[in-house]
Design an enzyme around this catalytic site. Structure first.
Site, PDB file in Angstrom:
ATOM      1  CG  HIS A   1      -2.287   0.986   1.131  1.00 38.91           C
ATOM      2  ND1 HIS A   1      -3.481   0.627   1.630  1.00 38.91           N
ATOM      3  CD2 HIS A   1      -2.076   2.137   0.579  1.00 38.91           C
ATOM      4  CE1 HIS A   1      -4.088   1.628   1.232  1.00 38.91           C
ATOM      5  NE2 HIS A   1      -3.419   2.807   0.898  1.00 38.91           N
TER       6      HIS A   1
ATOM      7  CG  HIS B   1      -0.901   6.715  -1.488  1.00 39.63           C
ATOM      8  ND1 HIS B   1      -2.065   6.365  -2.416  1.00 39.63           N
ATOM      9  CD2 HIS B   1      -1.315   6.110  -0.453  1.00 39.63           C
ATOM     10  CE1 HIS B   1      -2.962   6.040  -1.879  1.00 39.63           C
ATOM     11  NE2 HIS B   1      -2.768   5.835  -0.475  1.00 39.63           N
TER      12      HIS B   1
ATOM     13  NE  ARG C   1       0.470  11.393  -2.484  1.00 38.39           N
ATOM     14  CZ  ARG C   1      -0.549  10.848  -1.829  1.00 38.39           C
ATOM     15  NH1 ARG C   1      -1.432  10.302  -2.469  1.00 38.39           N
ATOM     16  NH2 ARG C   1      -0.967  11.267  -0.328  1.00 38.39           N
TER      17      ARG C   1
ATOM     18  CG  HIS D   1      -6.318   2.085   5.163  1.00 35.48           C
ATOM     19  ND1 HIS D   1      -7.813   2.029   5.003  1.00 35.48           N
ATOM     20  CD2 HIS D   1      -5.954   2.581   3.979  1.00 35.48           C
ATOM     21  CE1 HIS D   1      -8.117   2.533   3.991  1.00 35.48           C
ATOM     22  NE2 HIS D   1      -6.961   2.921   3.613  1.00 35.48           N
TER      23      HIS D   1
ATOM     24  CG  ASP E   1      -2.431   4.491   3.412  1.00 38.96           C
ATOM     25  OD1 ASP E   1      -2.253   5.149   2.422  1.00 38.96           O
ATOM     26  OD2 ASP E   1      -3.617   4.982   4.125  1.00 38.96           O
TER      27      ASP E   1
ATOM     28  N   GLY F   1      -2.993  12.074   5.195  1.00 44.26           N
ATOM     29  CA  GLY F   1      -2.050  11.002   4.973  1.00 44.26           C
ATOM     30  C   GLY F   1      -0.897  11.264   5.559  1.00 44.26           C
TER      31      GLY F   1
HETATM   32 ZN   LIG Z   1      -6.808   4.334   1.577  1.00 44.04          ZN
END
Ligand SMILES: [Zn+2]
Length: 421
Positions: A57, A59, A61, A230, A303, A322
């Site tokens: 998980h 990100h 971007r 999550h 995350d 986040g």
């Molecule tokens: Zn999420």
């Protein structure tokens, strides 16, 4: 050839002090190894040596939000955290919802040479929740995890139709960011005594629990594999526990920050503690730690959600959700589970299995791909600066114990704190 010398090596038979010899992209020998012909020696005494961590998980971007992070900086942060693979989330601009874009992200990840980059593709076109993506085509180009992460798939009919198609694809899994958006408008922190005291809009645990409950009915009906992203609430843990006992193919992840902190951490309204799902009660945190230890929760996933300093330097209500997590995750897991085997299970073996990454999450053995982390469980450190392009970490200034010292990806040292001799 690289020799990792004298570490506590995690193999199928458990932990034992051994040397590990890497030749090319593979592990060439495990045991007492002669140094002749070795180019680099890594002293791993007192350290754990095991399969590199896998974050299912992340990100990255990229494309679209590269002032927060890009593929190269995200991969570098991952390597610094002991990860040898990450699964990139699809909430980019444009979203990762078709084969062409997925292939491009994977190619650019490969180009960095730092970690393996896999993609979790969007369940619906544009992550808009309406029209299912071409999941068969995405599967064909290697996608195994499907999620609209950042948002739930709210429409049960849409989710049911996608689940039926995904159930027919071996190893594919529906991953849900469980959040009933109709219940989270104007919410910023966990709905409870803290939200009342601070006068900040609350996010109820039911917004998560209700979605998971609905989804599990669809899993029962369609036979799809399901992964709960999550998990933050005790009610969700109970649902997962029952679903597993019932024999449904259901897995779950928890983030390091939900293991470390509870709602009291937002008392100062520090925006580096703003994320979704929010930090919940002390009881929820305890339940998450227990569920990770007893196997109800299978995986720790970061995350990792970078945001630029100026984006977080606003009021709590205005700040984006986040926090980053790649560089601090292993230390948290090491301390919380207190058992090296469980650390590798939750941070490497299980996420690699769920994400279908065949070259990852494999205990050390001759012939296996050399994706390896050397982790020092004793080292104490305080995160201050980060390899990530962003620094929105809730662990800034917090004393952590345990640190990845060396990361080997495809037989190359891609990160080292100790340097090789
Ligand atoms: Zn999420």
């Amino acid at each position: 050839m690289i020799l990792i010398r004298g570490g506590d090596v995690f193999s199928d038979s458990g932990f034992e002090v051994k040397d590990v010899l890497i030749d090319g992209e593979r592990i060439a020998a495990v045991g007492a190894v002669d140094v002749e012909g070795v180019i680099e020696v890594v002293d791993a005494s007192g350290c754990l040596v095991g399969p590199g961590f896998v974050d299912m998980h992340t990100h990255l971007r990229d494309p679209g939000h590269t002032w927060k992070e890009d593929i190269a900086s995200g991969c570098a942060a991952a390597a610094a955290g002991g990860f040898t693979a990450v699964v990139a989330m699809p909430n980019t601009d444009p979203p990762l919802d078709e084969a062409r874009i997925v292939k491009e992200v994977v190619r650019r990840g490969h180009e960095t040479g730092l970690v393996e980059v896999a993609v979790a593709a969007a369940i619906t076109h544009g992550r808009a929740g309406m029209l299912p993506s071409d999941v068969e085509d995405l599967y064909e180009c290697g996608v195994r995890i499907f999620t609209d992460d950042g948002d739930s798939v709210a429409d049960a009919a849409v989710l049911r139709s996608v689940m039926m198609r995904i159930a027919a694809l071996p190893g594919a899994v529906v991953a849900q960011h469980a959040e009933d958006a109709s219940m989270t408008v104007n919410g910023h922190i966990h709905e409870g005594s803290m939200s009342t005291r601070l006068g900040v809009g609350g996010l109820s645990a039911e917004a998560e629990v209700d979605v998971v409950k609905r989804d599990l009915d669809l899993v029962r009906e369609t036979g799809a594999r399901y992964h709960c992203q999550h998990v933050s609430a005790t009610g969700t843990i109970e649902l997962i526990r029952h679903a597993k006992a019932e024999g449904l193919v259901v897995t779950a992840e928890v983030t390091p920050h939900h293991l470390s902190f509870d709602e009291t951490a937002v008392a100062d309204l520090d925006t580096d503690f703003k994320m979704y799902p929010p930090l919940r009660s002390g009881d929820d945190r305890r339940a998450l730690r227990e569920a990770l230890k007893d196997g109800t929760i299978d995986v720790v996933a970061t995350d990792h959600a970078p945001h630029a300093p100026e984006e977080k330097a606003v009021t709590f209500e205005e700040a984006p959700r986040g926090v980053i997590g790649l560089e601090t995750a292993a230390a948290v897991v090491s301390e919380v589970v207190g058992d090296p085997r469980r650390m590798f299970e939750t941070l490497s073996l299980k996420p690699a299995l769920i994400a279908g990454l065949r070259d990852q999450g494999r205990p050390i053995a001759v012939g296996e791909p050399a994706n390896i982390v050397v982790f020092d469980p004793r080292q104490e450190w305080t995160p201050g600066t980060f390899v990530s392009r962003s620094s929105n970490s809730p662990y800034k200034g917090h004393r952590l114990k345990g640190r990845p010292l060396v990361t080997v990806h495809n037989g190359r040292i891609v990160y080292s704190l100790i340097g090789a001799t």
